[in-house]
Write an enzyme that holds these catalytic residues in place. Structure first.
Site, mmCIF file in Angstrom:
data_model
loop_
_atom_site.group_PDB
_atom_site.id
_atom_site.type_symbol
_atom_site.label_atom_id
_atom_site.label_comp_id
_atom_site.label_asym_id
_atom_site.label_seq_id
_atom_site.Cartn_x
_atom_site.Cartn_y
_atom_site.Cartn_z
ATOM 1 N N ASP A 1 0.837 -1.202 0.000
ATOM 2 C CA ASP A 1 0.000 0.000 0.000
ATOM 3 C C ASP A 1 0.871 1.252 0.000
ATOM 4 O O ASP A 1 0.601 2.217 -0.721
ATOM 5 C CB ASP A 1 -0.911 -0.030 1.228
ATOM 6 C CG ASP A 1 -1.766 1.218 1.356
ATOM 7 O OD1 ASP A 1 -2.587 1.477 0.456
ATOM 8 O OD2 ASP A 1 -1.613 1.948 2.353
ATOM 9 N N GLU B 1 -2.227 -5.332 -3.564
ATOM 10 C CA GLU B 1 -1.275 -4.552 -2.776
ATOM 11 C C GLU B 1 -0.180 -5.446 -2.202
ATOM 12 O O GLU B 1 0.996 -5.064 -2.165
ATOM 13 C CB GLU B 1 -1.995 -3.810 -1.657
ATOM 14 C CG GLU B 1 -2.884 -2.679 -2.141
ATOM 15 C CD GLU B 1 -3.570 -1.958 -1.008
ATOM 16 O OE1 GLU B 1 -3.959 -0.801 -1.209
ATOM 17 O OE2 GLU B 1 -3.737 -2.549 0.079
#
Length: 236
Positions: A51, A123
């Site tokens: 992320d 992610e």
């Protein structure tokens, strides 16, 4: 499983030196519980890392692509591009769901098609690319899969909370009030539910992995309900 990962490596554009990184990025918590693995063998830690890597690379891409944009516009574009929905779209495009390790119950409930899981795994894969090959490898994957999205993004250039506050003030109403009504999940992966109250309207809630994200979702819901924003141009 590792022998079956070569087609995925081809799609990612990287041959892993340590395939365990990729295996872990594909392992959902339901598989950890069912296969009696340790919690660290799920994708959660790599998701956390991925992320941040995604945000860094997208921010750098935005700075380069929009040299005259102010900070607020860049921040809004960034938020729209790194949201879970965008990651899920990329996951679908590369067929990532086919390789996710899920527990039996999650498989039966359609976990391979759930946007939340697909976005999280995408992610985590970015995190795995970063750990195995460094920033250039992760950067190449992100640029290949996000550049077109960045250039074609059509969401509102002002964040939902700011837009909502200006809208209610223009109508002579009091400033919106936000309140956390629920917080759940572990410290490393919290889940927030925030309620926003606007004078003369029913309260609305939003959810997110941070207080800020949940507030933005709640404000967005009001703007959509009141017709200030349209669904097709809305980006959380």
């Amino acid at each position: 499983m590792t022998d079956a990962l070569q087609p995925l490596e081809d799609r990612l554009g990287h041959k892993f030196k340590t395939r365990g990184h990729l295996v872990r990025a594909l392992t959902h918590a339901s598989a950890v519980a069912e296969d009696h693995l340790t919690p660290s063998e799920s994708y959660q830690r790599l998701e956390f890392l991925g992320d941040r890597v995604l945000a860094l690379v997208i921010a750098d891409m935005l700075i380069d692509a929009f040299p005259n944009a102010e900070e607020g516009e860049l921040a809004r574009r960034l938020t729209g591009l790194v949201r879970n929905e965008s990651c899920a779209e990329v996951a679908v495009e590369i067929g990532l769901g086919n390789w996710i390790r899920l527990g039996g119950g999650e498989v039966q409930s359609g976990g391979r098609r759930k946007a939340a899981i697909l976005g999280d795994v995408c992610e985590a894969v970015i995190g795995a690319l970063f750990v195995d090959g460094g920033l250039p490898v992760a950067q190449r994957f992100i640029e290949d899969n996000w550049r077109k999205r960045m250039l074609n993004w059509t969401g509102p250039l002002r964040d939902a909370k700011t837009t909502l506050q200006e809208w209610v003030q223009g109508r002579g109403l009091s400033t919106p009030k936000y309140e956390i009504v629920e917080r759940s999940g572990p410290d490393h992966a919290p889940h927030f539910v925030v309620e926003v109250r606007v004078e003369g309207m029913m309260s609305v809630t939003g959810t997110g992995r941070s207080k800020r994200e949940a507030e933005q979702k709640a404000a967005s819901a009001v703007l959509l309900a009141e017709g200030v924003w349209r669904q097709e141009t809305h980006a959380d």
